[in-house]
Write an enzyme that holds these catalytic residues in place. Structure first.
Site, PDB file in Angstrom:
ATOM      1  N   TRP A   1       0.817  -1.221   0.000  1.00  0.00           N
ATOM      2  CA  TRP A   1       0.000   0.000   0.000  1.00  0.00           C
ATOM      3  C   TRP A   1       0.848   1.267   0.000  1.00  0.00           C
ATOM      4  CZ3 TRP A   1       1.835   2.519   4.110  1.00  0.00           C
ATOM      5  CH2 TRP A   1       2.375   1.751   5.151  1.00  0.00           C
TER       6      TRP A   1
ATOM      7  N   ARG B   1       6.196  -0.520 -11.643  1.00  0.00           N
ATOM      8  CA  ARG B   1       7.578  -1.024 -11.663  1.00  0.00           C
ATOM      9  C   ARG B   1       7.594  -2.502 -12.082  1.00  0.00           C
ATOM     10  NH1 ARG B   1      11.145   0.235  -6.359  1.00  0.00           N
ATOM     11  NH2 ARG B   1      10.471  -1.799  -5.645  1.00  0.00           N
TER      12      ARG B   1
ATOM     13  N   LYS C   1      -2.384  -8.143  -7.897  1.00  0.00           N
ATOM     14  CA  LYS C   1      -3.156  -8.135  -6.648  1.00  0.00           C
ATOM     15  C   LYS C   1      -2.613  -6.991  -5.796  1.00  0.00           C
ATOM     16  CE  LYS C   1      -3.216  -9.078  -2.656  1.00  0.00           C
ATOM     17  NZ  LYS C   1      -3.780  -7.953  -1.894  1.00  0.00           N
ATOM     18  N   PRO C   2      -3.276  -5.819  -5.846  1.00  0.00           N
ATOM     19  CA  PRO C   2      -2.790  -4.688  -5.038  1.00  0.00           C
ATOM     20  C   PRO C   2      -3.179  -4.872  -3.572  1.00  0.00           C
ATOM     21  CG  PRO C   2      -4.786  -4.061  -6.220  1.00  0.00           C
ATOM     22  CD  PRO C   2      -4.501  -5.500  -6.593  1.00  0.00           C
ATOM     23  N   ALA C   3      -2.600  -4.061  -2.703  1.00  0.00           N
ATOM     24  CA  ALA C   3      -2.923  -4.127  -1.275  1.00  0.00           C
ATOM     25  C   ALA C   3      -4.377  -3.727  -1.046  1.00  0.00           C
ATOM     26  CB  ALA C   3      -2.001  -3.198  -0.494  1.00  0.00           C
TER      27      ALA C   3
ATOM     28  N   GLY D   1       6.649  -6.334  -0.657  1.00  0.00           N
ATOM     29  CA  GLY D   1       5.950  -6.260   0.620  1.00  0.00           C
ATOM     30  C   GLY D   1       6.881  -6.660   1.741  1.00  0.00           C
TER      31      GLY D   1
ATOM     32  N   GLU E   1      10.865  -8.051  -3.496  1.00  0.00           N
ATOM     33  CA  GLU E   1      11.297  -6.734  -2.987  1.00  0.00           C
ATOM     34  C   GLU E   1      10.723  -6.627  -1.584  1.00  0.00           C
ATOM     35  OE1 GLU E   1      13.259  -4.611  -4.365  1.00  0.00           O
ATOM     36  OE2 GLU E   1      13.352  -5.320  -6.431  1.00  0.00           O
TER      37      GLU E   1
ATOM     38  N   ARG F   1      10.109  11.165   3.452  1.00  0.00           N
ATOM     39  CA  ARG F   1       9.325  10.935   2.227  1.00  0.00           C
ATOM     40  C   ARG F   1       8.234   9.927   2.600  1.00  0.00           C
ATOM     41  NH1 ARG F   1      10.309   7.929  -2.978  1.00  0.00           N
ATOM     42  NH2 ARG F   1      11.725   6.693  -1.735  1.00  0.00           N
TER      43      ARG F   1
ATOM     44  N   CYS G   1      10.167   1.591   2.202  1.00  0.00           N
ATOM     45  CA  CYS G   1      11.106   0.489   2.480  1.00  0.00           C
ATOM     46  C   CYS G   1      12.535   1.010   2.549  1.00  0.00           C
ATOM     47  CB  CYS G   1      10.976  -0.568   1.392  1.00  0.00           C
ATOM     48  SG  CYS G   1      11.159   0.113  -0.263  1.00  0.00           S
TER      49      CYS G   1
ATOM     50  N   GLU H   1      11.390  -2.423  11.181  1.00  0.00           N
ATOM     51  CA  GLU H   1      11.040  -1.240  10.390  1.00  0.00           C
ATOM     52  C   GLU H   1      10.098  -0.356  11.200  1.00  0.00           C
ATOM     53  OE1 GLU H   1       9.508  -3.466   6.812  1.00  0.00           O
ATOM     54  OE2 GLU H   1      10.602  -1.881   5.791  1.00  0.00           O
TER      55      GLU H   1
ATOM     56  N   SER I   1      15.923   6.017  -5.551  1.00  0.00           N
ATOM     57  CA  SER I   1      15.041   5.389  -6.548  1.00  0.00           C
ATOM     58  C   SER I   1      15.166   6.060  -7.911  1.00  0.00           C
ATOM     59  CB  SER I   1      13.585   5.483  -6.095  1.00  0.00           C
ATOM     60  OG  SER I   1      13.455   4.947  -4.805  1.00  0.00           O
TER      61      SER I   1
HETATM   62  P1  NAP Z   1       2.551  -6.933   3.334  1.00  0.00           P
HETATM   63  O1  NAP Z   1       1.691  -7.037   4.514  1.00  0.00           O
HETATM   64  O2  NAP Z   1       3.606  -7.957   3.141  1.00  0.00           O
HETATM   65  O3  NAP Z   1       1.561  -6.931   2.073  1.00  0.00           O
HETATM   66  C1  NAP Z   1       2.021  -6.784   0.759  1.00  0.00           C
HETATM   67  C2  NAP Z   1       1.044  -7.418  -0.198  1.00  0.00           C
HETATM   68  O4  NAP Z   1       0.981  -8.819   0.073  1.00  0.00           O
HETATM   69  C3  NAP Z   1      -0.376  -6.900  -0.070  1.00  0.00           C
HETATM   70  O5  NAP Z   1      -0.975  -6.881  -1.343  1.00  0.00           O
HETATM   71  C4  NAP Z   1      -1.032  -7.953   0.800  1.00  0.00           C
HETATM   72  O6  NAP Z   1      -2.413  -8.063   0.625  1.00  0.00           O
HETATM   73  C5  NAP Z   1      -0.359  -9.194   0.268  1.00  0.00           C
HETATM   74  N1  NAP Z   1      -0.407 -10.329   1.186  1.00  0.00           N
HETATM   75  C6  NAP Z   1      -0.494 -10.325   2.531  1.00  0.00           C
HETATM   76  N2  NAP Z   1      -0.502 -11.601   3.005  1.00  0.00           N
HETATM   77  C7  NAP Z   1      -0.414 -12.407   1.915  1.00  0.00           C
HETATM   78  C8  NAP Z   1      -0.387 -13.813   1.742  1.00  0.00           C
HETATM   79  N3  NAP Z   1      -0.426 -14.652   2.776  1.00  0.00           N
HETATM   80  N4  NAP Z   1      -0.292 -14.291   0.491  1.00  0.00           N
HETATM   81  C9  NAP Z   1      -0.238 -13.473  -0.565  1.00  0.00           C
HETATM   82  N5  NAP Z   1      -0.259 -12.123  -0.465  1.00  0.00           N
HETATM   83  C10 NAP Z   1      -0.346 -11.602   0.766  1.00  0.00           C
HETATM   84  O7  NAP Z   1       3.293  -5.533   3.240  1.00  0.00           O
HETATM   85  P2  NAP Z   1       2.662  -4.093   3.388  1.00  0.00           P
HETATM   86  O8  NAP Z   1       2.372  -3.838   4.815  1.00  0.00           O
HETATM   87  O9  NAP Z   1       1.579  -3.902   2.393  1.00  0.00           O
HETATM   88  O10 NAP Z   1       3.886  -3.179   2.889  1.00  0.00           O
HETATM   89  C11 NAP Z   1       4.909  -2.776   3.720  1.00  0.00           C
HETATM   90  C12 NAP Z   1       6.132  -3.669   3.541  1.00  0.00           C
HETATM   91  O11 NAP Z   1       6.523  -3.663   2.181  1.00  0.00           O
HETATM   92  C13 NAP Z   1       7.322  -3.162   4.320  1.00  0.00           C
HETATM   93  O12 NAP Z   1       7.996  -4.256   4.880  1.00  0.00           O
HETATM   94  C14 NAP Z   1       8.184  -2.501   3.234  1.00  0.00           C
HETATM   95  O13 NAP Z   1       9.539  -2.407   3.546  1.00  0.00           O
HETATM   96  C15 NAP Z   1       7.924  -3.393   2.078  1.00  0.00           C
HETATM   97  N6  NAP Z   1       8.228  -2.711   0.814  1.00  0.00           N
HETATM   98  C16 NAP Z   1       9.332  -3.094   0.116  1.00  0.00           C
HETATM   99  C17 NAP Z   1       9.658  -2.436  -1.062  1.00  0.00           C
HETATM  100  C18 NAP Z   1      10.866  -2.824  -1.854  1.00  0.00           C
HETATM  101  O14 NAP Z   1      10.958  -2.414  -2.993  1.00  0.00           O
HETATM  102  N7  NAP Z   1      11.797  -3.600  -1.309  1.00  0.00           N
HETATM  103  C19 NAP Z   1       8.850  -1.398  -1.528  1.00  0.00           C
HETATM  104  C20 NAP Z   1       7.726  -1.034  -0.788  1.00  0.00           C
HETATM  105  C21 NAP Z   1       7.417  -1.706   0.382  1.00  0.00           C
HETATM  106  P3  NAP Z   1      -3.431  -7.369   1.675  1.00  0.00           P
HETATM  107  O15 NAP Z   1      -3.230  -5.925   1.571  1.00  0.00           O
HETATM  108  O16 NAP Z   1      -4.757  -7.796   1.168  1.00  0.00           O
HETATM  109  O17 NAP Z   1      -3.084  -7.922   3.028  1.00  0.00           O
END
Ligand code: NAP
Length: 485
Positions: free
Chosen positions: A157, A166, A181-183, A235, A257, A285, A291, A388, A448
């Site tokens: 999200w 990307r 599949k977006p958040a 994520g 990622e 930012r 991340c 984090e 980035s």
């Molecule tokens: P997240 O909880 O891991 O969720 C990411 C995505 O995965 C969402 O679409 C989520 O859906 C889905 N998801 C959750 N549980 C799942 C499962 N069991 N199976 C399949 N998909 C599943 O992460 P977030 O809270 O949205 O994002 C924050 C994290 O992303 C932080 O750790 C950040 O560092 C990382 N991030 C990394 C980068 C990079 O480029 N390295 C960039 C941005 C963010 P739902 O929303 O429906 O739960």
């Protein structure tokens, strides 16, 4: 053109095979404005049948898209860039509404997100193969690069537009069809962009977008379909690990990622104002919800007190408020849960000896806000040194020597980004070489760039996005043909 997003148009259905449709079970997911805690709209909650329809649509479109001339694919991607750029203000407002980030940050995200289409439009016509002679001289070696197949893309999200483009732009440039599949917190931007792709000429089924409250079972079902050949996930590291385990059952290529814990290192010889400007970008930012956010700020003794005073002054001057209010510097966090986590991390650091220089409170107002905060004397065993923070909290600690700060910077399971400020470029490059991270900002608070490979080492991920060949290579498979003639 109006800059106000048509929220209901962004919530009109799942986008499968070029059609907008409700979820089979008729259930919906509420999308909340984190600035007001009010429901903005409801989007469909996809079922296993919807997921299967999305795979079917991507499979039906696959042959036509991989055989579309690279020039034609390139022109469609270019049109996506142009339409996103024309509608930048509308998209930025929409991102601010569902994600909460300040308009300034949302505008930056839209420009960055659109750039992936321009960059990959340019790359789509430059995919080449290799031709050589076997060392034994017995035959020729031809290497052709082919689209890997149907791709499942899962995004977080915190960058609702950029994390999707990307992946989508290089996948389409390579000739793949995709299911996104977006958040659940920020699906409206993904649907608004799907409408733009359609207008730009992306054929039905090439991009499909589904939203769900049951991502585990749905993605497991999609990954079990033998036509799906790629999983690209952005994520958290925890969900990434679970998805790697699921994908391993079907030997599916994975790009991951994941989370970060970026050190921000300031040496005595750094330009103080440049370091402060860089720290504000690297920390604030997206209100710290990135991340790549500076999660641990290490400042050498000689410059420490001046740096802390400058940082506190800048953080205290930030105005918190709704992201789409033009006066806002720091928007809300995504959920109450996120605010509670920040509060827990601050309390833990204080318990272990950290000093609050400014902020440190949940403000008494509606919305998921947290005060911009500066902490000093944050010990290495504080939870926030290994987790984090994902919020507007800047934890500063003092260091004495280069070796000491490198050891502390590397004392984490993560390795996404790191920042180094020094007036000695030789030292900067030396330290950059020893810090375990996929990306280094040397005298820069922002790394980035679609033209550079984005990604992490250690538990921060596998693979790279963007860059001259890295991003597209994730969506291609090498085919080797041994030939004699
Ligand atoms: P997240 O909880 O891991 O969720 C990411 C995505 O995965 C969402 O679409 C989520 O859906 C889905 N998801 C959750 N549980 C799942 C499962 N069991 N199976 C399949 N998909 C599943 O992460 P977030 O809270 O949205 O994002 C924050 C994290 O992303 C932080 O750790 C950040 O560092 C990382 N991030 C990394 C980068 C990079 O480029 N390295 C960039 C941005 C963010 P739902 O929303 O429906 O739960």
């Amino acid at each position: 053109m109006t800059t106000a997003p048509d929220i209901q148009a962004c919530a009109k259905g799942l986008y499968i095979n070029g059609q907008w449709r409700p979820a089979q079970g008729g259930k919906v997911i509420d999308v909340v404005d984190p600035s007001t805690e009010m429901v903005l709209a409801s989007v469909p909650d996809a079922t296993l049948e919807d997921a299967s329809a999305a795979v079917e649509a991507a499979a039906l479109a696959a042959e036509g898209w991989r055989n579309t001339a690279p020039r034609k694919r390139s022109e469609i991607l270019r049109r996506c860039f142009e339409l996103m750029t024309e509608r930048a203000e509308m998209l930025a407002t929409l991102i601010s509404m569902e994600n909460g980030k300040a308009l300034r940050d949302a505008r930056g995200e839209v420009a960055y997100a659109a750039e992936f289409f321009r960059w990959n439009a340019e790359e789509a016509v430059r995919i080449t193969g290799e031709f050589g002679t076997a060392p034994a001289g017995t035959n020729r070696i031809i290497v052709d690069y082919q689209p890997i197949g149907i791709c499942l893309l899962i995004t977080p999200w915190n960058f609702p537009a950029a994390m999707a483009t990307r992946k989508i732009a290089p996948a389409l440039a390579a000739g793949c069809t995709v299911i996104l599949k977006p958040a659940s917190e920020t699906p409206l931007t993904a649907f608004a962009l799907a409408a733009i792709y359609e207008e730009a000429g992306v054929p039905p089924g090439v991009v499909n977008v589904i939203t769900t409250t049951t991502p585990g079972p749905l993605t497991a079902a999609i990954l079990a379909d033998p036509r799906v050949r790629k999983l690209s996930f952005t994520g958290s590291t925890g969900v990434g690990r679970a998805l790697l385990a699921e994908a391993s059952k079907h030997v599916i290529s994975c790009a991951m990622e994941l989370g970060g814990n970026a050190p921000f290192i300031v040496f005595d010889d750094a330009d103080l104002n440049a370091a402060l400007d860089g720290a504000m970008i690297a920390k604030m930012r997206n209100a710290g919800e990135a991340c790549t956010a500076a999660n641990r700020i290490y400042v050498q003794s000689g410059i420490h007190d001046a740096f802390v005073a400058g940082l506190a002054g800048r953080m205290q001057a930030l105005k918190i408020g709704a992201g789409y209010d033009a006066a806002t510097d720091c928007g809300p966090m995504i959920t109450k849960k996120a605010v509670d986590k920040i509060d827990r991390l601050v309390a833990d650091a204080v318990k272990r000896g950290a000093q609050i220089i400014c902020g440190g409170q949940i403000p008494n107002q509606r919305g998921f806000f947290y005060q911009p905060t500066v902490l000093t004397e944050v010990p290495q065993d504080a939870d926030m040194a290994s987790e984090e923070i994902f919020g507007p909290v800047a934890p500063v600690s003092r260091f004495e020597t280069e070796d000491e700060v490198i050891a502390r910077a590397n004392d984490t399971e993560y390795g996404l980004a790191a920042y180094i400020y020094t007036g000695d470029v030789g030292r900067g490059l030396r330290v950059a070489g020893r810090v375990e991270a996929g990306m280094i900002g040397l005298n820069r608070g922002l790394v980035s760039d679609p033209a550079a490979p984005f990604g992490g080492v250690k538990q921060s991920g596998l693979g790279r996005e963007g860059g001259q060949h890295h991003g597209i290579a994730e969506f291609m498979e090498a085919k080797y043909i041994a030939t004699s003639f």
